[in-house]
Design a protein around this motif. Structure first.
Motif, mmCIF file in Angstrom:
data_model
loop_
_atom_site.group_PDB
_atom_site.id
_atom_site.type_symbol
_atom_site.label_atom_id
_atom_site.label_comp_id
_atom_site.label_asym_id
_atom_site.label_seq_id
_atom_site.Cartn_x
_atom_site.Cartn_y
_atom_site.Cartn_z
ATOM 1 N N MET A 150 -9.912 8.001 1.655
ATOM 2 C CA MET A 150 -8.902 8.532 1.056
ATOM 3 C C MET A 150 -7.729 8.943 2.015
ATOM 4 O O MET A 150 -6.633 8.798 1.855
ATOM 5 N N ALA A 190 -8.573 16.808 -2.270
ATOM 6 C CA ALA A 190 -9.137 15.814 -3.163
ATOM 7 C C ALA A 190 -8.599 16.048 -4.463
ATOM 8 O O ALA A 190 -8.196 15.226 -5.346
ATOM 9 N N SER A 207 -6.472 12.982 -6.539
ATOM 10 C CA SER A 207 -7.077 12.474 -7.638
ATOM 11 C C SER A 207 -6.834 12.845 -9.088
ATOM 12 O O SER A 207 -6.721 12.009 -9.967
ATOM 13 N N TRP A 208 -6.300 14.156 -9.160
ATOM 14 C CA TRP A 208 -6.060 14.351 -10.457
ATOM 15 C C TRP A 208 -4.571 14.805 -10.794
ATOM 16 O O TRP A 208 -4.209 14.654 -11.958
ATOM 17 N N VAL A 215 -5.646 9.017 -9.596
ATOM 18 C CA VAL A 215 -6.563 8.069 -9.060
ATOM 19 C C VAL A 215 -5.975 6.449 -9.244
ATOM 20 O O VAL A 215 -5.692 5.625 -8.341
ATOM 21 N N SER A 244 -4.520 4.427 -6.344
ATOM 22 C CA SER A 244 -5.036 2.824 -6.162
ATOM 23 C C SER A 244 -4.112 1.537 -6.228
ATOM 24 O O SER A 244 -4.059 0.736 -5.520
ATOM 25 N N TRP A 247 -15.301 3.599 -5.764
ATOM 26 C CA TRP A 247 -14.463 4.663 -4.974
ATOM 27 C C TRP A 247 -13.497 5.441 -6.022
ATOM 28 O O TRP A 247 -13.322 6.545 -5.592
ATOM 29 N N ARG A 248 -13.121 4.828 -6.922
ATOM 30 C CA ARG A 248 -12.452 5.565 -7.944
ATOM 31 C C ARG A 248 -13.000 6.758 -8.576
ATOM 32 O O ARG A 248 -12.767 7.713 -8.954
ATOM 33 N N TRP A 303 -13.556 9.634 -5.842
ATOM 34 C CA TRP A 303 -12.492 10.148 -5.535
ATOM 35 C C TRP A 303 -12.120 11.314 -6.699
ATOM 36 O O TRP A 303 -11.807 12.253 -6.447
ATOM 37 N N LYS A 304 -12.502 10.570 -7.866
ATOM 38 C CA LYS A 304 -12.171 11.543 -9.235
ATOM 39 C C LYS A 304 -13.365 12.878 -9.482
ATOM 40 O O LYS A 304 -12.802 13.884 -9.943
ATOM 41 N N TYR A 305 -14.190 12.418 -9.499
ATOM 42 C CA TYR A 305 -15.271 13.282 -9.701
ATOM 43 C C TYR A 305 -16.284 13.743 -8.480
ATOM 44 O O TYR A 305 -16.552 14.849 -8.349
#
Length: 627
Positions: free
Chosen positions: A119, A496, A500-501, A505, A509, A524-525, A528-530
Motif C-alpha cells: 500500500m 490505513a 481504505s475507507w 479501496v 485499485s 489485497w483489497r 487493506w479494508k478490513y
C-alpha cells in the motif's frame, strides 16, 4: 472494427458524455488505436510505444527518478533490514517457541505486513509525493503525514547514536588485542572478573551470564564507552563524551553526503551499505558453525515448541516484530516509491523486498546462535543464560565471543562493519523521509535541498548530543520506547483507514491499474479494508495493555520521565486531530461542504463547488463508433 477520433468541437453534442457528467473543461477525450488496443489520456495524445510518466494532471518534469531499478530495491531492502533483524528477531524466535514462532510471524506477514508494505509503495509511486503532500487524495488526513515525518526525525535522534557506537567499536577493534578481552584497563572496576573464571557454578544464584555486568566486555561497553558509572540516572546526564561526539559527527557527515543530491547519490551508496551485511553474515555463519557448541545453539534456535502458541504474548511479539521489521509507517517507503517511474511494478517490488527482509531475519539467527552456542559451551552454561537481545547482544556478548577466537581483530572489524552498514542505510531512509516529506510540502526547501539536508543533519546532531553523555543511555532508552512506539502504530492505523475507507479501496485499485495495467486481487483489497486495520488496532491495544514502566537493567526511571515520554509520543500523534480541525476551519462553505472538501481528493474539489458533495469515483465514458 474501426475507431474514429471524436473532434473536440463535437464533444458537446454527444449524448453519452452528458449522462456521465463529464465536462469539456475537465476531460479532452482522444482515442488512439495501436497494436495493444485503445489508450487515452486527459491531457495529450499518448505515444503508441511509450507509457505515461505520471498520474493525470501532475507535473512530472522536475521530479527526479532513481538512476536504476536496482537503486530503489537496494534502498528499500537496506532500510527494512536494520539492526533489529540481527539483535531482536533471533532472540524472539528462540524464546517464543523456536520454529513454532514462525507460524504467527508468517501469518502476520501475509495478512498485514505485505499488504501495508504494498500500500505504501503504491501510494507513493502513484502520487509522486512525500508522506505529507501525498494526502492530497484526502486532505483531512495530511496531519498523519506530519506525524510520521516527526517520528522519523525523533528516531534519527537516537538511532544515529547507536551507529556512532558501532563506529567507536570499529576503531577500537583496530588493535592487536581487543580492549574488552581482559580486565586491568583504566575503565575497569575492582570487581572486574576474567570470563574464564565464570562458569555454571559461579552463576548458581540464578543470574544469567548475559546479565553478569562485571565481565571485561560488559564493563568496556558500560564504563569504557558509555561511562554509565559516572551518572546517577536520567537527571544526571553530564557532558557529551568527546570520542562519541567525533563518531557521531562522522556518521552525520556520511549521511549528509549520501543524501544531499537526492536519490541519485543515495542510490549509489546503498550498493555498499545494503549488500555488505549479507557478505558479513555469511562469513560469520561459516566461522560460527566451526566453533565447538555451535550446533547446540542452532538446535536451540530451531527447536519447536507448539505449546508456546497458547501464550498471547507470543502472538503480540510476532505482530509487533513483523510491523517494525518491515518499516511501514515511517514515511520512508512512500518517499522512496515517489521517485519511481510511474509504470514501475511496485507489486513485485513489495513481494520481493518484504520477503528478503524476513528471510534475512531468519538467516541472521543462525550466525547469532552458532556463536551463542559456543559461548554457552565455553562457560558450561545453558543457551538461555547467554541468549539476550538488543545492545547487550551486539556490544557485549558477541564481541566477547569474537575476542576469544584466533584472528579476533579481523572478526571484530568485520562484525562492526556489518553493524555500521546495517544502521547507515536505515538512517538514510529515515532522513530521506523527513527531507522528501517537507521539501515536497514547502517549495522553498526543495529549491534549497542541500542547505535543508545539512540543517536536518545538524539539528539531529544537536539533539543526539544528549544521548552521548554519561547518562545518555537513559535518554536513548526513553526515546526508543516512546518516540516510535504507540505513536507509529497509531499513525499507520490512521493511514490505513484514510486510504481504505475515505479515499476508497476501489479508487486506490483504479490508481494501481492505471500504473501497472492490472487491478489488485480480492485478497489485497480485503486486507487493506478490513484485515490490516484490524491487525493494527490489535497491535495498538496489545502494546498499550502490555506496556510497563520504563527501566534500564535495574534502574527504574522516575515518574516524571514516563510523563515526558508520553508527551513526546503525543507531540506527533496530535498532528492528526489538530490538522483535521485546522483543515475543516479553513475550507469554505457550509458544514456539509466543509466535510466534503476535507475528504474529497483535491483534484475533484470543483465537484464540491458544483454541489456534488458525495465521495465518488470519476468514471469516463468511452465512445466507440463502430463501422
Amino acid at each position: 472494427m474501426n475507431i474514429q477520433v471524436v473532434p473536440e468541437h463535437k464533444l458537446s453534442s454527444v449524448a453519452p458524455l452528458k449522462q456521465c457528467n463529464v465536462e469539456k473543461k475537465e476531460v479532452e477525450l482522444i482515442l488512439v488505436k495501436d497494436q495493444n488496443g485503445v489508450q487515452y489520456t486527459s491531457s495529450s495524445i499518448m505515444p503508441t510505444t511509450g507509457h505515461r510518466s505520471g498520474p493525470p494532471g501532475s507535473p512530472e518534469d522536475d521530479r527526479e527518478t532513481w538512476g536504476k531499478k536496482i537503486d530503489f530495491l537496494l534502498s528499500v531492502i537496506g532500510f527494512a533490514v536494520d539492526l533489529a533483524n540481527v539483535w531482536r528477531f533471533p532472540y524472539l524466535c528462540y524464546k517464543n517457541g523456536g520454529g513454532a514462532f514462525l507460524i504467527p510471524y508468517v501469518l502476520f506477514l501475509f495478512i498485514a505486513g505485505m499488504p501495508l508494505f504494498y500500500m505504501e509503495l503504491a501510494l507513493g509511486q502513484f502520487n509522486r509525493e512525500g508522506a505529507a503532500t501525498v494526502w492530497k487524495i484526502c486532505p483531512v488526513f495530511k496531519g498523519v503525514g506530519y506525524t510520521v515525518i516527526l517520528i522519523a526525525l525523533y528516531v534519527g535522534f537516537y538511532y544515529n547514536v547507536i551507529i556512532a557506537w558501532s563506529l567507536h567499536y570499529l576503531f577500537s577493534s583496530m588493535t592487536r588485542e581487543l580492549p574488552w578481552l581482559r580486565c586491568g584497563n583504566s575503565w575497569n572496576s575492582p570487581n572486574c572478573t576474567d570470563p574464564q573464571a565464570i562458569n555454571g557454578s559461579v552463576l548458581g544464584n540464578g543470574t544469567s551470564y548475559a546479565k553478569y555486568k562485571i565481565t571485561p566486555a560488559a564493563e568496556y561497553y558500560e564504563r569504557g564507552v558509555l561511562h554509565l558509572h559516572e551518572s546517577r540516572g536520567i537527571d544526571d546526564l553530564g557532558m557529551p563524551r568527546w570520542d562519541l561526539t567525533l563518531c557521531l559527527i562522522s556518521v552525520l557527515f556520511i549521511l549528509f553526503f549520501s543524501l544531499w543530491k537526492g536519490v541519485k547519490s543515495s542510490g549509489k551508496v546503498v550498493y555498499i551499505t545494503a549488500t555488505m551485511p549479507y557478505v558479513v553474515l555469511f562469513v560469520l555463519l561459516i566461522r560460527g558453525v566451526t566453533l565447538p557448541g555451535s550446533m547446540d545453539g542452532i538446535r536451540a534456535y530451531l527447536h519447536i515448541d507448539f505449546k508456546r502458541l497458547n501464550n498471547l504474548e507470543v502472538w503480540i511479539d510476532a505482530a509487533t516484530q513483523i510491523f517494525y521489521s518491515l518499516g511501514a509507517g515511517f514515511g520512508v517507503l512512500i518517499a522512496f516509491a515517489s521517485y519511481n517511474k510511474f509504470d514501475n511494478n511496485c507489486y513485485r517490488d513489495a513481494l520481493l523486498t518484504s520477503t528478503v527482509n524476513c528471510v534475512t531475519s531468519f538467516f541472521s539467527g543462525f550466525a547469532i546462535f552458532s556463536v551463542l552456542g559456543y559461548m554457552a559451551h565455553k562457560h558450561g552454561v545453558k543457551i538461555e543464560d547467554v541468549a539476550t537481545e538488543g545492545a547487550g547482544l551486539v556490544f557485549i556478548i558477541y564481541p566477547e565471543a569474537i575476542s576469544t577466537l584466533p584472528g579476533s581483530t579481523f572478526w571484530a572489524i568485520v562484525f562492526f562493519i556489518m553493524l555500521l552498514t546495517l544502521g547507515l542505510d536505515s538512517a538514510m531512509g529515515g532522513m530521506e523521509a523527513v527531507i522528501t516529506g517537507l521539501t515536497d510540502d514547502f517549495k522553498i526547501l526543495k529549491r534549497n535541498r542541500k542547505a535543508f539536508t545539512f540543517a536536518t543533519a545538524f539539528g539531529t546532531f544537536l539533539i543526539a548530543l544528549c544521548c552521548i553523555t554519561n547518562g545518555g543511555i537513559y535518554v536513548l532508552t526513553l526515546l526508543d520506547k516512546y518516540a516510535a512506539g504507540t505513536s507509529i502504530l497509531f499513525g499507520v492505523l490512521i493511514e490505513a483507514i484514510g486510504v481504505s475507507w475515505f479515499y476508497g479501496v476501489d479508487r486506490f485499485s483504479d490508481d494501481i491499474e492505471q500504473m501497472m495495467g492490472f487491478r489488485p486481487g480480492l485478497y489485497w483489497r480485503l486486507c487493506w479494508k478490513y484485515v490490516s486495520p484490524a491487525f493494527l488496532l490489535f497491535v495498538v491495544i496489545a502494546s498499550t495493555l502490555t506496556a510497563t514502566s520504563l527501566k534500564y537493567d535495574e534502574y527504574v526511571f522516575p515518574h516524571w520521565s514516563n510523563i515526558m515520554g508520553w508527551g513526546i509520543a503525543m507531540s506527533s500523534m496530535l498532528f492528526v486531530p489538530v490538522y483535521a480541525f485546522y483543515k475543516f476551519c479553513t475550507v469554505p462553505g457550509s458544514f456539509k461542504e466543509r466535510i466534503a472538501y476535507c475528504i474529497t481528493p483535491e483534484q475533484d474539489h470543483h465537484k464540491v463547488a458544483e454541489g456534488d458533495v458525495r465521495q465518488f469515483r470519476v468514471s469516463i465514458c468511452l465512445i466507440f463508433i463502430i463501422k
